[in-house]
Motif scaffolding. Structure first.
Motif, PDB file in Angstrom:
ATOM      1  N   UNK A 149     123.444  31.222 116.329  1.00  0.00           N
ATOM      2  CA  UNK A 149     122.041  31.546 116.033  1.00  0.00           C
ATOM      3  C   UNK A 149     121.930  33.048 115.765  1.00  0.00           C
ATOM      4  N   UNK A 150     121.033  33.451 114.859  1.00  0.00           N
ATOM      5  CA  UNK A 150     120.937  34.871 114.522  1.00  0.00           C
ATOM      6  C   UNK A 150     120.613  35.710 115.770  1.00  0.00           C
ATOM      7  N   UNK A 151     121.282  36.851 115.887  1.00  0.00           N
ATOM      8  CA  UNK A 151     121.121  37.691 117.087  1.00  0.00           C
ATOM      9  C   UNK A 151     119.667  38.101 117.280  1.00  0.00           C
ATOM     10  N   UNK A 152     118.942  38.327 116.163  1.00  0.00           N
ATOM     11  CA  UNK A 152     117.571  38.832 116.316  1.00  0.00           C
ATOM     12  C   UNK A 152     116.552  37.711 116.538  1.00  0.00           C
ATOM     13  N   UNK A 153     117.016  36.488 116.563  1.00  0.00           N
ATOM     14  CA  UNK A 153     116.060  35.390 116.714  1.00  0.00           C
ATOM     15  C   UNK A 153     115.828  34.997 118.174  1.00  0.00           C
ATOM     16  N   UNK A 154     116.722  35.434 119.028  1.00  0.00           N
ATOM     17  CA  UNK A 154     116.588  35.164 120.464  1.00  0.00           C
ATOM     18  C   UNK A 154     116.269  33.711 120.795  1.00  0.00           C
ATOM     19  N   UNK A 156     116.177  30.419 122.698  1.00  0.00           N
ATOM     20  CA  UNK A 156     116.333  30.201 124.143  1.00  0.00           C
ATOM     21  C   UNK A 156     117.701  29.599 124.487  1.00  0.00           C
ATOM     22  N   UNK A 157     118.320  30.195 125.487  1.00  0.00           N
ATOM     23  CA  UNK A 157     119.619  29.692 125.954  1.00  0.00           C
ATOM     24  C   UNK A 157     120.807  30.276 125.215  1.00  0.00           C
ATOM     25  N   UNK A 170     124.646  34.700 118.171  1.00  0.00           N
ATOM     26  CA  UNK A 170     124.768  34.157 119.523  1.00  0.00           C
ATOM     27  C   UNK A 170     125.074  32.664 119.414  1.00  0.00           C
ATOM     28  N   UNK A 171     125.761  32.133 120.418  1.00  0.00           N
ATOM     29  CA  UNK A 171     126.098  30.701 120.375  1.00  0.00           C
ATOM     30  C   UNK A 171     125.276  29.947 121.410  1.00  0.00           C
TER      31      UNK A 171
END
Ligand code: GLC
Length: 547
Positions: A149-154, A156-157, A170-171
Motif C-alpha cells: 500500500x502507498x506509504x502516504x496512504x496510511x 489501517x494495519x 507498506x505491506x
C-alpha cells in the motif's frame, strides 16, 4: 422437573445421507498433535517427527485414527511455526521431509491418516518470496505476491519494512506484523493497489498454494487443516470469491486426490462446507456456537469463559443458545460435509481449566457422541491442565490470553520431564506442568477408571455403534432446560444421550420411551420411564431397535 415430549424418532430417516468425499472420514476421529510438545526423540528438548512416529500406536490406542499436526515447516518461529519461511521444507528441529514420508507410511500401515497444517494466508517476513517482493526498484515475479500500500496512504494495519534495500510502500500483515498476507486479490477492488483476484500475481499465488499441497500429498499426506481459511480474499462480504477459490481447490482434490481432505479453520460450517471443505470446526471465534458450549471467548477476553456457556456448571445448563446455531449449521451441511467440535486446541484454554473431572467427563460424553468428526487435542484425553502462568514462547501470548498454557509438553510418565524428553529441564520447549498430581499416560494406563480409559471407552462405543457414527442422524429430544437429551440413530439402532452439566439434579420423561438400557453412565439412570440425572451427570442409553 418432569417434561413429557414426543419421541420423534419415527421421523428419522433410516439411513443417514453420507457426505461426498473420502470414505475414511465417515469413521475418522482426529488427534491434534502440537509437534514441539509431543515427544522429543533426540533429547534436544523439542518434540519431533520421529517422536510422533513412536507414539502412533498410543494415539491409535486412544481410539483416534487420524492426526492433524500443527505447522512443521521451516520458520523463524515468531508464531510457533505459523510464520512459514519455506513451505517445501520441514524445520530441522522437527526432522526432515523424509520423516514426514515415514510418518505417513507408518500411519497408513496402521490404517491411520495424517493431515498437515496449511498456512495459506501468509508467510514469514523471512520468506524469500517476501524478501524479493520487498526489493527496492527491482520488479520481479514476487512483487505483487503481497499487498503493498502507498506509504502516504496510511492504510489501517499496514506495516513499514524498513531498510535501504526495501521498497518504501507498506505491506498488509495477516496476524502478527511479521506475517505478511499473501495476495489472493480483492473481490471488489476499490483502490489502485488492490488487485482483482484475476490479476496474474494473484493467480500465481493461488497456483503456488496448489503446488504446496501437491508436494505434501505426493509425499504421503492425507490432507490439510487450513489456517485462517476464510480470510484469503479481501473485500468479499458475500463470500462469493472465497467460495470460488475453495471450489477450485476442491475440484482439483476431487479429480486428483479424491482420498485427501480439506479441513478449515473457519468456524462457519454453513459457508465453509459448501465452499468445498470436507470438515469445518466450530471454534471460539466466528459463528457463536463453541463459546456457548464450552466457554472460551474470543482471544480478546484472555482466559475468560462465557459465563452462560452450557458447560459452565453455575450457568444452569441451558443448551438453547448453542443448539439454535448448531442446528442451523448442521441442517445446512449434514449431507455435504462434517462439523468438528474439538475438545480444545493450541489457541485456547484446555477444557479442564476451572473444572473438575466429573465436569470434564460430561463434556467428553457429549463431544464424542455428537455427529461430525471428533477432534481431541493432545493431552486432553488424560486431563492435562491449562497453565495460565506458562512462560511466553514463540508468540504464545495474544492480548491477555497465554496460549502457551495449553502448549506445555505431553505427560507420558512419572519419569524425568514427565517422559517427554531426556534434555535438562531448562532446555525444554516449555516447562512441564509442575504439579505433583499432574496426570500422565503411564499411570492412567494402569487405572481402569482414568480419564484416558474413559476416553477410550467412549470412542469404543462410538466405533461399535452405528447410531453413534460420524454420519448417523442427530435429533434433539429435550432442550428446554436440563437435562439436554438427544437421539442418535442409524438403521435400526437408536441411542439416547442425556447431559446434565448443571449442579442440580433433574428428571425428564420422554413419551414413548419406556425402555432404555445404559451403555455408559455417570450419575444417570433410567427408572420408571424417566431419565434421572444427578448434578453434573451424563447417560448414554440404547433404546429398543425400531422395527
Ligand atoms: C491460526 C492458528 C494460530 C495462529 C494464527 C496465525 O489461528 O491456529 O495459532 O497464531 O492462525 O497464523
Amino acid at each position: 422437573m418432569v417434561a413429557t415430549l414426543y419421541l420423534a424418532s419415527e421421523t428419522v430417516t433410516l439411513s443417514a445421507d453420507v457426505p461426498p468425499g473420502p470414505k475414511w472420514l465417515q469413521t475418522a476421529v482426529f488427534y491434534q498433535v502440537y509437534p514441539q510438545s509431543y515427544f522429543d526423540s533426540n533429547g534436544d528438548g523439542i518434540g519431533d517427527l520421529p517422536g510422533i512416529i513412536t507414539k502412533l500406536d498410543y494415539i491409535r490406542s486412544v481410539g483416534c485414527n487420524a492426526v492433524w499436526i500443527n505447522p512443521i515447516f521451516e520458520s523463524p518461529f515468531g508464531d510457533a511455526g505459523y510464520d512459514v519461511a519455506d513451505f517445501y521444507k520441514v524445520a530441522p528441529r522437527y526432522g526432515t521431509n523424509d520423516d514426514v514420508k515415514n510418518l505417513c507410511t507408518e500411519a497408513h500401515k496402521r490404517g491411520m491418516h495424517v493431515c498437515l497444517d496449511l498456512v495459506a494466508g501468509h508467510t514469514s517476513i523471512l520468506s524469500p518470496w517476501f524478501q524479493q517482493s520487498a526489493a527496492r526498484d527491482q520488479p520481479n515475479r514476487y512483487s505483487n505476491w503481497y499487498i503493498w500500500t502507498p506509504a502516504d496512504e496510511n492504510v489501517p494495519g499496514s506495516q513499514p519494512f524498513p531498510g535501504e534495500r526495501y521498497r518504501s510502500e507498506r505491506y498488509l500483515p495477516n496476524f502478527f506484523a511479521f506475517q505478511p498476507a499473501l495476495n489472493y486479490g480483492y473481490a471488489r477492488p476499490d483502490r489502485p493497489w488492490q488487485l482483482p483476484t484475476s490479476d496474474p500475481a494473484c493467480i500465481a499465488v493461488r497456483e503456488e498454494l496448489k503446488n504446496i499441497m501437491k508436494f505434501w500429498l505426493d509425499l504421503g499426506a492425507d490432507g490439510f487443516r487450513v489456517d485462517l481459511a476464510a480470510s484469503l480474499i479481501r473485500n468479499d462480504p458475500d463470500h462469493a470469491a472465497i467460495t470460488a477459490l475453495w471450489h477450485y481447490y476442491r475440484n482439483w482434490f476431487d479429480q486428483n486426490y479424491p482420498e485427501a481432505v480439506l479441513i478449515s479453520e473457519w468456524s462457519n460450517p454453513a459457508v465453509a462446507i459448501p465452499a468445498g471443505f470436507h470438515v469445518d470446526s466450530l471454534l471460539q471465534f466466528g459463528e457463536p456456537a463453541y463459546s456457548l458450549l464450552l466457554g472460551p471467548k474470543s482471544r480478546l477476553n484472555g482466559n475468560a469463559r462465557e459465563p452462560h456457556a452450557f458447560f459452565q456448571r453455575a450457568a444452569g445448563g441451558d443448551i438453547k443458545a448453542f443448539l439454535a446455531n448448531y442446528l442451523k449449521h448442521y441442517a445446512a451441511t449434514k449431507t455435504r460435509g462434517y462439523i468438528a467440535i474439538p475438545t480444545g486446541n493450541h489457541d485456547m484454554p484446555r477444557p479442564t481449566w476451572g473444572r473438575d473431572t466429573q465436569e470434564v467427563r460430561t463434556i467428553f460424553a457429549m463431544l464424542l457422541t455428537m455427529p461430525g468428526v471428533p477432534f481431541i487435542y493432545f493431552g486432553d484425553e488424560i486431563g492435562m491442565r491449562f497453565l495460565p502462568d506458562a512462560p511466553n514462547k514463540e508468540g504464545g501470548l495474544l492480548d491477555d490470553l497465554q496460549r502457551c498454557g495449553s502448549r506445555t509438553p505431553m505427560q507420558w510418565s512419572r519419569g524425568n520431564n514427565a517422559g517427554f524428553s531426556t534434555a535438562a529441564p531448562d532446555e525444554l520447549y516449555l516447562p512441564i506442568d509442575p504439579s505433583d498430581s499432574r496426570p500422565d499416560v503411564a499411570t492412567e494406563e494402569k487405572d481402569p477408571t482414568s480419564m484416558l480409559n474413559f476416553t477410550r471407552t467412549l470412542l469404543k462405543l462410538r466405533r461399535e455403534h452405528p447410531a453413534l457414527a460420524n454420519t448417523a442422524d442427530f435429533e434433539p429430544m429435550y432442550a428446554e432446560t436440563t437435562p439436554f437429551v438427544y437421539l442418535r440413530a442409524a438403521g435400526l439402532e437408536r441411542i439416547i444421550i442425556s447431559i446434565n452439566p448443571s449442579g442440580r439434579p433433574c428428571t425428564v420423561a420422554l413419551k414413548k420411551v419406556t425402555k432404555a438400557t445404559p451403555l455408559l453412565v455417570q450419575g444417570a439412570a433410567f427408572r420408571e420411564g424417566r431419565f434421572e440425572m444427578d448434578p453434573v451427570s451424563f447417560g448414554i442409553f440404547a433404546l429398543p431397535d425400531r422395527l
